[in-house]
Design an enzyme around this catalytic site. Sequence first.
Site, PDB file in Angstrom:
ATOM      1  N   VAL A  16       0.743  -1.157   0.172  1.00  0.00           N
ATOM      2  CA  VAL A  16       0.130  -0.191  -0.063  1.00  0.00           C
ATOM      3  C   VAL A  16       0.809   1.390   0.050  1.00  0.00           C
ATOM      4  O   VAL A  16       1.971   1.096   0.311  1.00  0.00           O
ATOM      5  CB  VAL A  16      -0.794  -0.005   1.127  1.00  0.00           C
ATOM      6  CG1 VAL A  16      -2.029  -1.057   1.096  1.00  0.00           C
ATOM      7  CG2 VAL A  16      -0.146  -0.063   2.564  1.00  0.00           C
ATOM      8  N   SER A  17       0.257   2.461  -0.430  1.00  0.00           N
ATOM      9  CA  SER A  17       1.366   3.678  -0.594  1.00  0.00           C
ATOM     10  C   SER A  17       1.331   4.330   0.769  1.00  0.00           C
ATOM     11  O   SER A  17       2.549   4.806   0.853  1.00  0.00           O
ATOM     12  CB  SER A  17       0.728   4.480  -1.600  1.00  0.00           C
ATOM     13  OG  SER A  17       0.603   3.778  -2.950  1.00  0.00           O
ATOM     14  N   THR A  18       0.226   4.371   1.545  1.00  0.00           N
ATOM     15  CA  THR A  18       0.456   5.119   2.630  1.00  0.00           C
ATOM     16  C   THR A  18      -0.038   4.424   3.945  1.00  0.00           C
ATOM     17  O   THR A  18      -0.679   3.382   4.094  1.00  0.00           O
ATOM     18  CB  THR A  18      -0.522   6.294   2.726  1.00  0.00           C
ATOM     19  OG1 THR A  18      -1.771   6.037   2.568  1.00  0.00           O
ATOM     20  CG2 THR A  18      -0.062   7.296   1.449  1.00  0.00           C
TER      21      THR A  18
END
Length: 189
Positions: A16-18
Amino acid sequence: MYETPLTKPPLGYARVSTAGQTLDAQLEQLRAAGCGRIYQDTASGAWADRKQLMRMVKELEAGDVVTVTRIDRLARSTFDLFAIVKQITDKGAQFRSLAEPWADTATSTGRLMLAVLGGLADVERDLIRTRTAEGRERAKKRGQHMGRPPRLTPTQQAEARERLAAGEAPAEIARSYAVSRMTIARLRS
C-alpha cells in the site's frame, strides 16, 4: 485461478502507498491463493528501494512463484514492472498476478506479455529521456540555471577569484565562505 502445479507454496507480495491504507484485502486474497510467505511494504510504488520487495527478490530461489493481487501493487510504470519481473525470472522464479491472468510467466502467453512489456518499457524510457532533454533545452533558452544552485553569489565568486589570484590558499578562502575547498578550486577553471 492458478492452474500450474506448484512444488512449494507461492510467495506473496502486498503493498500500500500510505500508512492510512490497509493491506488486509490483499493479504486475504494472497492467503486464499495459497501463499505461504507474504512480503509487505507500505511505500509508494514509485520507490525502487522498497525494503520487503528487495528482500523478497534477494531471497528468491529457482522454482519460487511470486504472486501479487494486481500488477500495480508491484510497480507503477511499465518500465519498473518489466525490471522487477525480469529480476524475478532471472532468479529462475515465476511471476503471476491474481487479477490479470495474462501476467503469469509460467504460461507462454505470460512470457509473450513479458516480452511485449519489455518493448513498451523501452519505448517509455525513450519517451522520458526525450521529454527530459526537451524540458532542459527549454529551460536553458529561458536562461534558467540547470542543476544545483551555486554555493557562492556572483559577487562572492569574483572576490574569491581575486583572492586566489593574489595567492591566498584555497582552503583559507573556503573557510571564510563556509564552503568546501573544491568549491573554491573549481573557480580557477
